[in-house]
Every structure is written in C-alpha cells, then in structure tokens.
Design an enzyme around this catalytic site. Structure first.
Site, PDB file in Angstrom:
ATOM      1  N   TYR A   1       1.332  22.368  18.223  1.00 55.11           N
ATOM      2  CA  TYR A   1       0.505  22.104  19.414  1.00 55.11           C
ATOM      3  C   TYR A   1       1.367  21.805  20.635  1.00 55.11           C
ATOM      4  O   TYR A   1       2.398  21.133  20.529  1.00 55.11           O
ATOM      5  CB  TYR A   1      -0.406  20.909  19.159  1.00 55.11           C
TER       6      TYR A   1
ATOM      7  N   LYS B   1      -4.229  -7.927   0.763  1.00 56.45           N
ATOM      8  CA  LYS B   1      -5.080  -7.414   1.845  1.00 56.45           C
ATOM      9  C   LYS B   1      -4.697  -5.971   2.186  1.00 56.45           C
ATOM     10  O   LYS B   1      -3.616  -5.497   1.799  1.00 56.45           O
ATOM     11  CB  LYS B   1      -4.916  -8.306   3.084  1.00 56.45           C
TER      12      LYS B   1
HETATM   13  C1  LIG Z   1      -0.340 -11.309   5.558  1.00 62.25           C
HETATM   14  C2  LIG Z   1      -0.078 -12.757   5.352  1.00 62.25           C
HETATM   15  C3  LIG Z   1       0.912 -13.201   4.449  1.00 62.25           C
HETATM   16  C4  LIG Z   1       1.900 -12.268   3.767  1.00 62.25           C
HETATM   17  O1  LIG Z   1       3.092 -12.184   4.543  1.00 62.25           O
HETATM   18  P1  LIG Z   1       4.323 -11.319   4.026  1.00 62.25           P
HETATM   19  O2  LIG Z   1       5.298 -11.391   5.159  1.00 62.25           O
HETATM   20  O3  LIG Z   1       3.812  -9.935   3.823  1.00 62.25           O
HETATM   21  O4  LIG Z   1       4.817 -11.948   2.783  1.00 62.25           O
HETATM   22  C5  LIG Z   1       0.984 -14.559   4.184  1.00 62.25           C
HETATM   23  N1  LIG Z   1       0.154 -15.424   4.806  1.00 62.25           N
HETATM   24  C6  LIG Z   1      -0.763 -15.044   5.711  1.00 62.25           C
HETATM   25  C7  LIG Z   1      -1.601 -16.080   6.374  1.00 62.25           C
HETATM   26  C8  LIG Z   1      -0.905 -13.695   6.036  1.00 62.25           C
HETATM   27  O5  LIG Z   1      -1.797 -13.317   6.955  1.00 62.25           O
END
Ligand SMILES: *Cc1c(COP(=O)(O)O)cnc(C)c1O
Length: 369
Positions: free
Chosen positions: A264, A38
């Site tokens: 800035y 993701k």
């Molecule tokens: C993002 C996510 C993961 C991944 O977790 P990590 O700590 O990055 O390994 C796993 N399961 C779900 C449901 C997630 O939303």
C-alpha cells in the site's frame, strides 16, 4: 515442533514451569504467589496458563476486569481471583463468581459495602489498594482513619489484603523513589493493621519488584511478565524463557524489479531487484504499522528478513533477496531467537505491549511436556 502451516502462537508450558520455579526460588518459602493472568495471560491463553499454574501451586490469580475472571471460573478454576479494576457495574458478576475486588476509593468502598449488605454477605473478601506514588488507582494514607471507621460499621466485608503497586521497580535509577514507595506502604499498612485488629495479606511487588526488592516481598508477590518469560533485565532474562513463539508462513514470493513498488502507498520502491515474501499476518494480528519500512523483521530459515513497505491488515511483505526460501516456509516473528522484548525495542515499545496485542484470531497451540 512440526513446522507451522498457518499463523500460530505457540505456548510452551515447559517455559512457564521454568519461569515460575525461577521466580519463586527468589522468595521465602512462606511467601505466597499471585499470578497476573489479565489480558488473556499477557496475550497467550488465560485458561491454559492458569490451569498449569494451579498445578505449580500458585496461591492467587489477578485479572484486570471481571469478565477475565469469569473465563477462569467457567473453566472450573477455583483459586481466589483478585479483580484489579472492578467497575461498580460489575459487582454482581464479581460476587456471583466468587471473585474479590480491589477497592481503591471512598466512593467504591461505600458502593461495595452497600452491594454486599444488600446481598446479605458477611466477611466478603476485599483488597484495599493504596497509592504510594504511581498515581493511578488507590487510597492515600490520609484515608486510613476513614476506612477503619467505615469497616467497623459493617460485617459485610473483610479485608483480605492490603496492597500497592510500584511505579519503577525495573529501573534502578529510580531506586530512591521505589524505596520511598515501600516505606509509605509500610507506614500505611502498619496504621491499618493496628486499627483492624486482624492481619490481612500485604503485597506490593510485581515481577521486577520480586527481582530487585526482596524487602518488598511482604506476604505475597504479584508476577505477570516474569512468568511469561521476561525479567526487564538482561541478566534475569538469561534465567527466564519466553513462553510464546509467534510464527507464520510465506504465502507467496515475488520478484520485484528496479523501480517497482511493494504494498500500500508504494511504501517500498526497489532500488535493486528484490525478492519479496508475503506473510500471513498483519496489523490485525498484532503487528503494529510502525514496524513497517524496515523497522521490524522476521526470521526465515535462520536469517533476518526486514519488513518491506507498510504493514497491511492481514499481511506483511519481507525482504528475502538473500534468503534461501520458498512458499510454505515458516517465518518466526518472535520467540527464543528474536525475543518479543528485542522486537518491541525496535519501535521504542516494551515486551508487554507486543505480546498482549497478539489478536484473538491468531490460533494458539499449546506445547506440553
Ligand atoms: C499488571 C500488574 C502486575 C503485574 O506486573 P508485571 O510487571 O507484569 O509483573 C502486578 N500488579 C498490578 C497491580 C498490575 O496491574
């Protein structure tokens, strides 16, 4: 790697291979691996990463939202894709592109069944998400009879997996809580499987769950941050390699006399003659303003250069008074030396937040074996 000539995020596929092999070495041979890609594969490049993971033998992908999965399908990636947060407005895209929704509420289950029936689907794969303590998304244990009853009335969908998500798997002070989550997950999945009459995949471990809770590996694990090189633990980090190195260059160097200011709102005022280097990235590239005024730093020719004054949209200025450098030299924001985890910690943040924020205008360069 030749020196950078502009702002770049280098993506090292050797590091990805190393991390995948290290994490899977902790699993039983039959345990399946779901890679979480993701948010552009945690700020890198989801297509590049997913293709490499396919080569490495990954079993599943997960994305948060359907558009992220569509990008993978457009790139001809055919591995199953679990959509963690499929909003009902996107059911059409999910089914058209053969993605598999996480179903986490009664309303959603009913809506998805109605949709699948309307589209004449049979046994369309879905994933049932249970809340065992995170209190974010998920059915609760009491929903089990309702779910099995509802499923028994339709042929349109089939439960491919049952899963939950751990709230604090990286924090061993919360071990008791995590074990409770795992116990609840066992109870829920036992009750469900007894009623379903077939056995879906069970999964609940994220990266830190893989590392800290072998009893929670079940049939599949879901790894995100680990494959990108962070284990949420100093010992584990020794085995993992950050896949991303964020680099930029010095655009100009200024001599700032006593009493003069930089940037800035005159965020830095020189108390001694200071050499300030202007770098070609800013908050629009993913370096939050909270790194200003010395909280953050970059590495130039092996030395730390703290940020002077406020972070601008497209640039930062850093102190190079004691660094031998010139216009065009490379500056490294994070990578192997200063890791994203270390830099994030400077503003009480975590590696996840820093790496996923690298904006899409930063050019990605892939380093292949
Ligand atoms: C993002 C996510 C993961 C991944 O977790 P990590 O700590 O990055 O390994 C796993 N399961 C779900 C449901 C997630 O939303």
């Amino acid at each position: 790697m030749p020196k950078a000539k502009e702002t770049l995020l280098e993506i090292d596929l050797n590091a990805l291979d190393n991390n995948y092999k290290y994490l899977t070495s902790k699993l039983k041979p039959e345990t399946k691996v779901l890679a979480v890609v993701k948010a552009f594969a945690y700020g890198s490049d989801s297509v590049v990463i997913a293709k490499e993971l396919v080569e490495l033998g990954v079993d599943y992908f997960a994305v948060a939202y359907p558009h992220e999965g569509e990008t993978l399908r457009d790139a001809k990636i055919e591995t199953p894709i679990l959509v963690l947060h499929p909003l009902p407005t996107n059911f059409g895209m999910i089914v058209n592109r053969c993605m598999e929704p996480s179903i986490y509420s009664r309303k959603m289950l009913e809506e998805f069944i109605a949709f699948a029936e309307e589209k004449n689907q049979t046994n369309y794969p879905i994933h049932l998400k249970f809340n065992t303590g995170l209190n974010r998304l998920g059915f609760v244990a009491d929903d089990v009879p309702y779910i099995t009853e509802t499923l028994s009335k339709t042929q349109s969908i089939k439960v491919k997996s049952v899963f939950s998500h751990l709230a604090a798997s990286e924090d061993l002070k919360e071990k008791e809580f995590t074990l409770k989550q795992i116990e609840r997950f066992n109870e829920i999945s036992d009750a469900l499987v007894a009623k379903l009459g077939y056995k879906p995949l069970l999964h609940c471990a994220n990266t830190s769950g893989i590392i800290n809770y072998p009893e929670a590996h079940f049939d599949m694990v879901r790894t995100g941050i680990g494959i990108y090189g962070f284990g949420n633990d100093p010992e584990e980090n020794k085995h993992l390699k950050p896949i991303g190195t964020l680099k930029t260059i010095i655009s100009q160097i200024h001599k700032v006399e006593i009493g003069e200011s930089v940037g800035y709102n005159r965020g830095f005022i020189a108390e001694k003659t200071t050499l300030s280097a202007t770098l070609a990235l800013g908050h629009a590239d993913g370096i939050p303003r909270s790194y200003g005024k010395g909280k953050g730093w970059v590495t130039i020719n092996g030395k730390k250069a703290p940020i002077l004054g406020n972070v601008c949209m497209d640039m930062i200025m850093v102190d190079v008074t004691n660094i031998d450098c010139e216009e065009g030299d490379e500056a490294i924001i994070f990578g192997a030396t200063t890791t994203a985890e270390e830099l994030a910690a400077a503003i009480n943040s975590i590696s996840y937040e820093l790496i996923t924020a690298i904006s899409q205008r930063v050019k990605r360069v892939v380093l292949r074996k």
